[in-house]
Enzyme design. Structure first.
Site, PDB file in Angstrom:
ATOM      1  N   TYR A 109      39.405  41.893  41.529  1.00  0.00           N
ATOM      2  CA  TYR A 109      39.731  42.245  40.148  1.00  0.00           C
ATOM      3  C   TYR A 109      41.194  42.664  40.111  1.00  0.00           C
ATOM      4  O   TYR A 109      41.652  43.441  40.955  1.00  0.00           O
ATOM      5  CB  TYR A 109      38.855  43.402  39.647  1.00  0.00           C
ATOM      6  CG  TYR A 109      39.222  43.878  38.261  1.00  0.00           C
ATOM      7  CD1 TYR A 109      38.583  43.370  37.144  1.00  0.00           C
ATOM      8  CD2 TYR A 109      40.228  44.823  38.072  1.00  0.00           C
ATOM      9  CE1 TYR A 109      38.926  43.793  35.862  1.00  0.00           C
ATOM     10  CE2 TYR A 109      40.589  45.250  36.796  1.00  0.00           C
ATOM     11  CZ  TYR A 109      39.932  44.732  35.698  1.00  0.00           C
ATOM     12  OH  TYR A 109      40.284  45.134  34.443  1.00  0.00           O
ATOM     13  N   GLU A 198      43.937  40.781  32.019  1.00  0.00           N
ATOM     14  CA  GLU A 198      42.858  41.006  32.981  1.00  0.00           C
ATOM     15  C   GLU A 198      42.495  39.697  33.669  1.00  0.00           C
ATOM     16  O   GLU A 198      42.204  38.698  33.003  1.00  0.00           O
ATOM     17  CB  GLU A 198      41.631  41.581  32.262  1.00  0.00           C
ATOM     18  CG  GLU A 198      40.489  41.936  33.191  1.00  0.00           C
ATOM     19  CD  GLU A 198      39.312  42.537  32.444  1.00  0.00           C
ATOM     20  OE1 GLU A 198      38.996  43.712  32.664  1.00  0.00           O
ATOM     21  OE2 GLU A 198      38.714  41.812  31.613  1.00  0.00           O
TER      22      GLU A 198
END
Length: 387
Positions: A109, A198
């Site tokens: 991530y 993101e």
């Protein structure tokens, strides 16, 4: 403002970030011609909606061949996906993104955002990719590394980048790519007024290549006026019709799930109004700030927006007149109420500039309007009225 995955990946690519090749289609008939641009034998078919959790809702499919691709595309196009972010009504799929499949070895991530609390740029890195970052934060907070850096034209230093990507344990070749990716995210934040980027997951392939497998970007609405190229990416199909209507009149409006409609001038006062409604056991139906210098037409539009929500059982108007004159607001409310045949209780609290004149307009309107002396009194009256 949100954009689609395929749009976010195009921006990433333009800034030198590693993304897999893909095509976007708005009709299944486009696939045969556009798919020629891709070289892999396997593909990933992705529904393009402004919401996470698409995979769990059937919006992401691994495809083995062209025949299967067309068949699955027909099923997915026009489908209503319901995820934890769409709400119960879901979102209809009106475009599809098809990209070359990747051989995934590891998932991470990686994100970059504006940290308003510290006025810095924050990078969030985690080895737990492909999952909801909120879930990771609650169950394994030690696996999330947050690095905050000062806003500067030259971007993050080599030492800061090393700290940002250290958790990934990249090899020397991968570190070169990761360094460039980190710099790219920072530049997008700076040059495009993005508020959040993101990448989940950021992957390492079995060929040891770094690839941004999914991408999400949000942009600062207040800066869109100077980013026409970003505004051009806006998809009105993905936005609430009421919020689109509100933007035409420069109203700050967000639809909520409660039953008491609110009209207030000033964001802080609007938050306080919503809080006191909750304090007395009810839920606000919206956040609506008409601003400091609202015209009669603007107030009328705001009132109609509230009443267009079928969940609204009562309306609370809370105005503190400064630049915003109470008599102007009252005139707008009266006109709007007459146009829509007001049938729900309405409580109005006025204070400040021309509040006496505003109260007279409301009292002489022959409408069933309850006046309140203060915010506490207003909340009690509207909740009592809807009961």
């Amino acid at each position: 403002m949100n954009i689609h995955e395929h749009q976010a990946k195009k921006i990433l690519k333009d800034f030198g970030a590693p993304v897999s090749k893909g095509i976007v289609v708005f009709s299944v008939d486009e696939i045969k011609e556009k798919i020629k641009k891709l070289q892999s034998k396997e593909f990933v078919l992705k529904a393009q909606i402004h919401a996470g959790g698409r995979g769990k809702a059937g919006g992401v499919k691994l495809i083995k061949n062209i025949a299967e691709l067309e068949d699955e595309a027909k099923k997915m196009m026009g489908k209503v996906l319901i995820t934890h972010q769409t709400g119960p009504d879901g979102r209809e799929v009106k475009r599809l993104y098809i990209e070359e499949a990747s051989n995934i070895s590891k998932e991470f991530y990686f994100s970059c955002l504006v940290d308003r609390e510290t006025s810095k740029i924050a990078f969030i890195s985690s080895i737990e990719g492909g999952m909801d970052i909120e879930e990771v934060a609650s169950q394994n907070p030690d696996k999330i590394i947050t690095t905050k850096i000062d806003l500067k034209d030259e971007g993050p230093s080599d030492e800061e980048i090393e700290k940002i990507i250290r958790v990934f344990n990249f090899n020397d070749e991968q570190k070169i790519v990761a360094k460039k990716l980190t710099e790219s995210l920072y530049k997008i934040i700076l040059e495009k007024d993005a508020s959040l980027i993101e990448i989940n997951p950021l992957i390492i392939t079995k060929e040891n290549k770094i690839v941004c497998l999914d991408a999400k970007m949000n942009f600062d609405d207040n800066a869109i006026f100077r980013r026409p190229e970003i505004l051009a990416l806006r998809d009105l199909n993905e936005e609430d019709p009421a919020e689109i209507e509100a933007s035409k009149y420069d109203l700050a409006y967000i639809k909520l799930n409660g039953s008491i409609g609110c009209m207030v001038n000033g964001a802080g006062l609007a938050m306080a109004t919503m809080d006191i409604i909750k304090l007395y056991g009810q839920e606000p139906a919206n956040f609506l700030d008409v601003g400091g210098g609202a015209s009669k037409e603007k107030v009328t539009a705001a009132f109609k927006l509230i009443l267009a929500d079928k969940n609204v059982r009562g309306i609370l108007i809370n105005i503190f007149g400064g630049i915003m004159r109470c008599d102007v607001l009252a005139q707008g409310v009266v006109e709007a109420a007459k146009q829509v045949n007001l049938s729900v209780p309405l409580v109005v609290r006025l204070a400040g500039t021309n509040f006496k004149e505003g109260k007279e307009i409301l009292d002489n309107s022959k409408l069933k309007i309850l006046s309140a002396t203060d915010l506490n009194d207003a909340a009690k009256k509207i909740i009592g009225a809807i009961k």
